[in-house]
Structures are given as structure tokens and as C-alpha cells.
Write an enzyme that holds these catalytic residues in place. Structure first.
Site, PDB file in Angstrom:
ATOM      1  N   SER A 124       0.831  -1.196   0.000  1.00 37.17           N
ATOM      2  CA  SER A 124       0.000   0.000   0.000  1.00 37.17           C
ATOM      3  C   SER A 124       0.866   1.247   0.000  1.00 37.17           C
ATOM      4  CB  SER A 124      -0.906   0.014   1.232  1.00 37.17           C
ATOM      5  OG  SER A 124      -1.469   1.306   1.378  1.00 37.17           O
ATOM      6  N   HIS A 133      -1.224  -1.366  -4.139  1.00 35.25           N
ATOM      7  CA  HIS A 133      -2.511  -1.066  -3.512  1.00 35.25           C
ATOM      8  C   HIS A 133      -2.639   0.447  -3.351  1.00 35.25           C
ATOM      9  CE1 HIS A 133      -5.902  -2.227  -0.841  1.00 35.25           C
ATOM     10  NE2 HIS A 133      -5.542  -1.208  -0.081  1.00 35.25           N
ATOM     11  N   ASP A 145      -4.998   3.398  -1.969  1.00 35.87           N
ATOM     12  CA  ASP A 145      -6.106   3.707  -1.067  1.00 35.87           C
ATOM     13  C   ASP A 145      -6.708   5.063  -1.409  1.00 35.87           C
ATOM     14  OD1 ASP A 145      -6.173   1.470   0.871  1.00 35.87           O
ATOM     15  OD2 ASP A 145      -4.098   2.079   1.235  1.00 35.87           O
ATOM     16  N   MET A 156      -9.391   7.751  -0.493  1.00 36.19           N
ATOM     17  CA  MET A 156     -10.236   8.163   0.646  1.00 36.19           C
ATOM     18  C   MET A 156     -10.771   9.563   0.388  1.00 36.19           C
ATOM     19  SD  MET A 156      -7.878   6.968   3.845  1.00 36.19           S
ATOM     20  CE  MET A 156      -6.933   5.430   3.817  1.00 36.19           C
ATOM     21  N   HIS A 165      -8.424   0.523  -3.813  1.00 36.41           N
ATOM     22  CA  HIS A 165      -9.321   0.296  -2.672  1.00 36.41           C
ATOM     23  C   HIS A 165     -10.059   1.601  -2.422  1.00 36.41           C
ATOM     24  CE1 HIS A 165      -9.527  -0.534   1.985  1.00 36.41           C
ATOM     25  NE2 HIS A 165     -10.708  -0.505   1.424  1.00 36.41           N
ATOM     26  N   MET A 192     -12.389   3.950  -0.580  1.00 33.43           N
ATOM     27  CA  MET A 192     -13.053   4.251   0.694  1.00 33.43           C
ATOM     28  C   MET A 192     -13.758   5.587   0.506  1.00 33.43           C
ATOM     29  SD  MET A 192      -9.969   2.903   3.091  1.00 33.43           S
ATOM     30  CE  MET A 192      -8.842   2.936   1.690  1.00 33.43           C
ATOM     31  N   MET A 199     -11.257  -6.003   5.961  1.00 37.97           N
ATOM     32  CA  MET A 199     -10.429  -5.029   6.690  1.00 37.97           C
ATOM     33  C   MET A 199     -10.068  -5.608   8.054  1.00 37.97           C
ATOM     34  SD  MET A 199      -9.918  -2.405   4.755  1.00 37.97           S
ATOM     35  CE  MET A 199      -9.012  -1.515   6.019  1.00 37.97           C
ATOM     36  N   GLY A 208      -9.044   3.843   7.068  1.00 38.75           N
ATOM     37  CA  GLY A 208      -8.768   5.278   7.195  1.00 38.75           C
ATOM     38  C   GLY A 208      -7.300   5.623   7.352  1.00 38.75           C
ATOM     39  N   PHE A 209      -6.557   4.752   8.022  1.00 41.27           N
ATOM     40  CA  PHE A 209      -5.171   5.104   8.320  1.00 41.27           C
ATOM     41  C   PHE A 209      -4.260   3.871   8.277  1.00 41.27           C
ATOM     42  CE2 PHE A 209      -7.976   8.088  10.353  1.00 41.27           C
ATOM     43  CZ  PHE A 209      -7.453   9.307   9.965  1.00 41.27           C
ATOM     44  N   ASP A 227      -6.352  -6.532   4.795  1.00 39.94           N
ATOM     45  CA  ASP A 227      -5.776  -5.189   4.703  1.00 39.94           C
ATOM     46  C   ASP A 227      -5.848  -4.528   6.079  1.00 39.94           C
ATOM     47  OD1 ASP A 227      -4.970  -2.635   4.010  1.00 39.94           O
ATOM     48  OD2 ASP A 227      -6.736  -2.186   2.779  1.00 39.94           O
ATOM     49  N   GLY A 267       1.196  -1.920   4.182  1.00 42.24           N
ATOM     50  CA  GLY A 267       1.694  -0.565   3.999  1.00 42.24           C
ATOM     51  C   GLY A 267       2.946  -0.334   4.810  1.00 42.24           C
TER      52      GLY A 267
HETATM   53  C1  DX5 Z   1      -6.256   1.586   5.639  1.00 40.74           C
HETATM   54  C2  DX5 Z   1      -5.831   1.170   4.261  1.00 40.74           C
HETATM   55  C3  DX5 Z   1      -4.681   0.255   4.221  1.00 40.74           C
HETATM   56  C4  DX5 Z   1      -3.407   0.786   4.829  1.00 40.74           C
HETATM   57  C5  DX5 Z   1      -2.762  -0.364   5.531  1.00 40.74           C
HETATM   58  O1  DX5 Z   1      -7.550   2.074   5.617  1.00 40.74           O
HETATM   59  O2  DX5 Z   1      -6.902   0.508   3.611  1.00 40.74           O
HETATM   60  O3  DX5 Z   1      -4.442  -0.215   2.902  1.00 40.74           O
HETATM   61  O4  DX5 Z   1      -2.506   1.316   3.929  1.00 40.74           O
HETATM   62  O5  DX5 Z   1      -1.653   0.086   6.209  1.00 40.74           O
HETATM   63  P1  DX5 Z   1      -0.864  -0.845   7.227  1.00 40.74           P
HETATM   64  O6  DX5 Z   1      -0.384  -2.049   6.457  1.00 40.74           O
HETATM   65  O7  DX5 Z   1       0.238   0.007   7.724  1.00 40.74           O
HETATM   66  O8  DX5 Z   1      -1.819  -1.243   8.316  1.00 40.74           O
HETATM   67 ZN    ZN Z   2      -6.431  -0.418   1.672  1.00 39.01          ZN
END
Ligand code: DX5
Ligand code: ZN
Length: 224
Positions: free
Chosen positions: A6, A30, A32, A34, A63, A65, A134, A139-140, A172, A194
Site C-alpha cells: 500500500s 494497492h 487507497d 479516501m 481500494h 473508501m 479489513m 482510514g489510516f 488489509d 503498507g
Molecule cells: C487503511 C488502508 C490500508 C493501509 C494499511 O484504511 O486501507 O491499505 O494502507 O496500512 P498498514 O499495512 O500500515 O496497516
Molecule cells: Zn487499503
């Protein structure tokens, strides 16, 4: 076993360069998306995805969101994402959305937040190429892995098998050398990471390490 790093944890001032760092070993990248409404964070949107699709050696695993994903989701397939994953909590008509994505040549994924029950959506599985579970609240990056989601990973794999469907099962959130084996044992076969990848000194090697751990754990698991 596929690994999808990610870029949420990458350097946003050099996304093309950050993708190149994982391109030798990763299967996907990946992305994200948002919108600051579906989740309390804002990242990037269509114009950036369009450019990344042009420059990336890896296929994009988008992905989404975002709210109103029925309306905005197909645009990401049109922009060149090879896989587009929408949150079922955001979609009023997931069957039509999955079909729209397929018509545009993308794989269709459906994502569930940690508290969303998969049993309600069994009928949708034949329309999908992938289910994303998830393992943190979306979100983070950098959040702690939620072990409480593992029974749902197992159940989703069971449901796909019972239906005779070859559906990828992606996890994820909080996926790392400490947690990837538990995910693989439960039935996941696509791993988003990520911070575990971009926080490593050698991101490409971190990808290889995660895949090796996942493969070893899968070899001895119930679902293979
Ligand atoms: C969070 C994202 C993830 C995020 C995962 O909402 O969907 O893809 O990047 O990050 P890590 O692997 O650090 O938890
Ligand atoms: Zn994601």
C-alpha cells in the site's frame, strides 16, 4: 500468495519512484482512495490514479473508501485500475457496480469493515473476483491488527469453497511479519501491507519475506 504493498505508507512526493521500489517483487500496488466522508482521511483521486496507471509497472489494486461508490467507482476502472474494490457499506447496488467494473475490464472486489457481517452478502459472491476483509478500521495506515476479524476470514473462505468459487481473499490493515501467518492460515491469499513494506529498509525484500511466510503458513493450513 500475492502481496499488494500500500502506497499509503510511501512518500507521496514520489509515488512513481516508490512503486518502482517494490515492482521487482510485488504482485500489485494497492492504492487507497479516501474522500474524507466515508473515512476521516483524504488521500488521492482519479487524476492521480490515471497517471499512476500509466507509469506503474505493477497493476493497480484500487481500494475505494468513498461515499456514493456506485457513481464514482467505475471511473477508476476506466482510469486503468486492473482491480477495483468498493466498500459494500457504501454501495446501494453492488451487483450492478460489480458488473459495471467487469464491463470496463477490471476485476471487481468487495470490501467489508471489521464489524460488517459477511453472511449477509453470500449471494453476491458469484459476482466478485475478490473479497477484502479489513483487519483495521479503514482510514489510516500503521494501526494494530484486529485478531477479532480472523474468524470472518475463515468463514469467508469456507463460503467461497462451498459455493465452488475461485475468489481471492484479501486482508488489509496491520499485516506484518507478526500477523501474516495467522491471516494465511485462516484463508487469506492476497495481503496488503503498507507500513510493514514501506517502513522497511528494503521494501522489495520485505515483500518477499511476507510472501514466503504466507506460503509456508498456507501449505499446512486447512483450506489448501
Ligand atoms: C487503511 C488502508 C490500508 C493501509 C494499511 O484504511 O486501507 O491499505 O494502507 O496500512 P498498514 O499495512 O500500515 O496497516
Ligand atoms: Zn487499503
Amino acid at each position: 500468495m500475492q502481496i499488494s504493498p500500500s502506497i499509503l505508507s510511501a512518500d507521496f512526493s514520489d509515488l512513481a519512484g516508490e512503486i518502482e521500489r517494490v515492482a521487482p517483487t510485488a504482485d500489485w500496488v494497492h492504492v487507497d482512495v479516501m474522500d474524507n466522508h466515508f473515512v476521516p482521511n483524504l488521500t488521492l483521486g482519479l487524476p492521480v490514479v490515471e497517471r499512476l496507471a500509466e507509469v506503474s509497472a505493477l497493476p493497480l489494486d484500487c481500494h475505494l473508501m468513498i461515499e456514493d461508490v456506485d457513481r464514482w467507482g467505475p471511473g477508476y476502472a476506466d482510469a486503468g485500475a486492473r482491480s477495483v474494490t468498493f466498500h459494500v457499506e457504501s454501495s446501494r447496488d453492488p451487483v450492478t457496480l460489480a458488473r459495471d467494473l467487469h464491463a470496463l475490464g477490471a476485476r471487481a472486489g468487495m470490501a467489508l469493515k471489521p464489524a460488517t457481517d459477511v453472511e449477509r452478502y453470500v449471494d453476491l459472491l458469484p459476482e466478485l473476483d475478490m473479497v477484502l476483509l479489513m483487519t483495521v478500521e479503514p482510514g489510516f495506515g500503521g494501526q494494530r491488527f484486529l485478531d477479532s476479524v480472523l474468524p470472518k476470514v475463515r468463514r469467508t473462505r469456507e463460503l467461497a469453497r462451498e459455493a465452488g468459487l475461485d475468489i481471492w481473499l484479501q486482508v488489509d490493515g496491520g499485516v506484518s511479519p507478526e500477523t501474516v501467518e495467522r491471516c494465511a492460515e485462516a484463508g487469506a491469499d492476497v495481503f496488503v501491507a503498507g507500513s510493514a513494506v514501506y517502513g522497511a529498509d528494503d521494501p522489495a525484500a520485505a515483500v518477499d519475506g511476507l510472501r514466503a511466510q504466507a506460503a509456508a503458513a498456507t501449505a499446512s493450513s486447512w483450506w489448501r
